[in-house]
Design an enzyme around this catalytic site. Sequence first.
Site, PDB file in Angstrom:
ATOM      1  N   ASP A   1      -8.739 -12.573 -37.086  1.00 37.18           N
ATOM      2  CA  ASP A   1      -8.350 -11.344 -37.801  1.00 37.18           C
ATOM      3  C   ASP A   1      -9.510 -10.342 -37.758  1.00 37.18           C
ATOM      4  O   ASP A   1      -9.289  -9.129 -37.687  1.00 37.18           O
ATOM      5  CB  ASP A   1      -8.015 -11.644 -39.267  1.00 37.18           C
ATOM      6  CG  ASP A   1      -6.721 -12.428 -39.406  1.00 37.18           C
ATOM      7  OD1 ASP A   1      -5.844 -12.273 -38.537  1.00 37.18           O
ATOM      8  OD2 ASP A   1      -6.594 -13.192 -40.377  1.00 37.18           O
TER       9      ASP A   1
ATOM     10  N   LYS B   1      -4.409 -20.085 -44.480  1.00 39.61           N
ATOM     11  CA  LYS B   1      -5.659 -19.687 -43.812  1.00 39.61           C
ATOM     12  C   LYS B   1      -6.899 -20.336 -44.429  1.00 39.61           C
ATOM     13  O   LYS B   1      -7.845 -20.660 -43.733  1.00 39.61           O
ATOM     14  CB  LYS B   1      -5.787 -18.164 -43.793  1.00 39.61           C
ATOM     15  CG  LYS B   1      -4.771 -17.508 -42.856  1.00 39.61           C
ATOM     16  CD  LYS B   1      -5.019 -16.036 -42.695  1.00 39.61           C
ATOM     17  CE  LYS B   1      -3.920 -15.392 -41.850  1.00 39.61           C
ATOM     18  NZ  LYS B   1      -4.169 -13.978 -41.605  1.00 39.61           N
TER      19      LYS B   1
END
Length: 284
Positions: free
Chosen positions: A103, A67
Amino acid sequence: MPRLAVLGHPVAHSLSPAMQSAALREMGLAGEWTYEALDVSPEDFAKVVCGLPEGGFAGANATIPHKRAAFEIADDASEAARAIGAANTLSFDSSRIAAENTDAPGLIAALPERPSGQRALVLGAGGAARAAAWALAQEGAAVWVWNRTRSKTERLARELEARPVEPEATHRSLQVGRYQIIVNATSVGLEPSTREGADLKHLHLDADSLTDNHLVVDLVYTSTQTELIRAALAGGARIVEGREVLVQQGAASLRIWTKREPPIETMRRAISLKTETGAVEDDG
Ligand code: ATR
């Protein structure tokens, strides 16, 4: 025919291909779009990503451990990705790479109500915790953060409009009565705990203090309920399980790529089917 993928290492147990492929089918896009899992080592990440557009990929999800690298490789990053310092969604368009972090909106979409004006405690200080703290603060919640490693708590608090907290010396636990929302963004609960109560101890949470005034979110998802979720339910708290956040972040990614509304219920069903048939849980 645009291709999509989740990039991870390891990635074989990711639930995203089943979830996203089910969504594409339901949207009538299965003949046009495909979604697959690509196992990419950290050393190969940059090379692989740069080759994806040529391979017909329109976008990709990035999961553990990519990420941060996904954010760093992008030419353009959204405000969320920049603030969080991590991205889970890449889009390839005319030789540019755009990075988003879904997210954050995924967590907010999974909540039963807007968190504005509420007091939230985020446990953890890794990428998941940064996304949660940023998202909640953006939505107008007052955010406190606790992490096992204090230096990381302070860094997160400084960078993301949150306040650091420590367990009370007398009870050695966090005073949960002060908060309406509690988010577990640590990896505690991912492994089945050895002893009843061990996870709550790691998190310094006093299970008896969880009541119907709380909304408890556990970003960890497993095929059975986590100890934190069980304790929350026992205390009468409302809960949001990690798989709902997974569905919502996946839906937000699909919205970015296809510009269409994804079928949330189909995605939930695909995840349940996959976990019930014994798939191992994994991030993304
Ligand atoms: P992610 O990117 O998914 O957030 P991460 O960066 O590896 O993953 O973060 C894992 C988080 O779980 C960290 O906050 C970690 O705490 P430390 O910073 O002290 O390592 C937390 N964590 C992992 N195991 C833990 C345990 N047994 N007790 C408390 N916190 C734990």
